[in-house]
Design a protein around this motif. Structure first.
Motif, short mmCIF file in Angstrom:
data_model
loop_
_atom_site.label_atom_id
_atom_site.label_comp_id
_atom_site.label_asym_id
_atom_site.label_seq_id
_atom_site.Cartn_x
_atom_site.Cartn_y
_atom_site.Cartn_z
N SER A 95 19.64 -20.53 26.82
CA SER A 95 20.03 -19.72 25.68
C SER A 95 21.45 -19.23 25.87
O SER A 95 22.02 -19.29 26.96
N LEU A 96 22.04 -18.74 24.77
CA LEU A 96 23.43 -18.33 24.78
C LEU A 96 23.58 -17.01 24.04
O LEU A 96 23.03 -16.84 22.95
N LEU A 97 24.33 -16.08 24.63
CA LEU A 97 24.61 -14.79 24.01
C LEU A 97 26.11 -14.69 23.79
O LEU A 97 26.89 -14.72 24.76
N PRO A 157 11.56 -23.91 17.85
CA PRO A 157 12.25 -24.54 18.98
C PRO A 157 13.67 -24.05 19.21
O PRO A 157 14.11 -23.92 20.34
N LEU A 158 14.42 -23.79 18.14
CA LEU A 158 15.77 -23.27 18.27
C LEU A 158 15.96 -22.14 17.28
O LEU A 158 15.75 -22.32 16.07
N THR A 191 17.78 -20.07 22.49
CA THR A 191 18.05 -19.03 21.50
C THR A 191 19.54 -18.75 21.50
O THR A 191 20.14 -18.55 22.56
N LEU A 192 20.13 -18.76 20.31
CA LEU A 192 21.55 -18.42 20.14
C LEU A 192 21.61 -17.00 19.58
O LEU A 192 21.09 -16.75 18.49
#
Length: 235
Positions: A95-97, A157-158, A191-192
């Motif tokens: 994931s990316l924050l 999924p995303l 997760t974005l």
């Protein structure tokens, strides 16, 4: 995340096309049209389908931030094929924050990342929402199964969660956010997340349980403190 292998369905008189032909014939519709339709090329490419689901403002979004591009590569590499010969699907991954001031380009990068994934050839079932809209959808009210909706968002999924921290904080917001993030953390679902809060301020807004999981499940990217929207408007 587990995937189910489905047995191929017959296409003859006993399969779904055969049943469809019977239904059409019962309605005085020429069932031979089915064969003509199935021989036609697919009207939409995966990219066409993606663009149709995107807000018009972000249909031309292109991801160019190095860490965002690295994230898309990692997610694409983690994609798996549900059966031999099938297209690989995004089912798990990192994931990316993305944190930065309003107008820094975080949302643009998020939609551009999804576009990049589709262009890489993997299948992506995705959903995008602002945190404020998400809480509005999940808030208990008559005629709405909020638990079912939360489960559906949790399993996607995303998932793109835009503007985390923009909605007013409360115990209910903190609890719903925890349940959502915890499930995606446990099942390693990509997760974005974008936020206007500084990373150091997330703990005050979200609480220890959520920020602890975000710290473990995400790569954190801090954007330069420049409002690109105002720069473009001035230009």
């Amino acid at each position: 995340m587990r995937t189910r292998n489905r047995e191929p369905q017959p296409l003859g008189s006993e399969g779904p096309l055969g049943r469809m032909a019977q239904i059409l014939a019962a309605r005085d519709i020429d069932p031979t049209a089915i064969g003509e339709l199935t021989n036609e090329p697919e009207p939409f490419s995966p990219l066409d389908a993606l663009l149709a689901a995107m807000p018009p403002r972000y249909q031309d979004a292109v991801a160019d931030h190095p860490q965002v591009l690295a994230w898309t590569r990692d997610v694409a590499e983690a994609a798996v094929a549900p059966s031999q010969g099938a297209r690989r699907q995004v089912t798990t991954g990192p994931s990316l924050l993305m944190a930065g001031v309003v107008g820094a380009g975080k949302t643009h990068q998020a939609y551009g990342a999804v576009r990049r994934l589709v262009q890489s050839g993997v299948g992506v079932r995705w959903r995008a929402t602002t945190a404020a809209d998400l809480y509005a959808e999940l808030r208990p009210r008559p005629g709405v199964d909020s638990e079912r909706e939360l489960a559906a968002v949790s399993r996607c999924p995303l998932l793109i969660i835009d503007d985390l921290g923009a909605a007013k904080s409360s115990e209910w917001v903190e609890e719903v956010t925890y349940r959502l993030i915890n499930r995606r953390y446990n099942y390693e679902l990509p997760t974005l997340i974008t936020t206007n809060l500084a990373i150091k301020d997330l703990r005050t807004y979200l609480g220890d349980r959520v920020t602890s999981r975000l710290a473990q499940m995400t790569t954190r990217v801090e954007f330069e403190p420049v409002d690109r929207r105002r720069h473009r408007a001035a230009a």
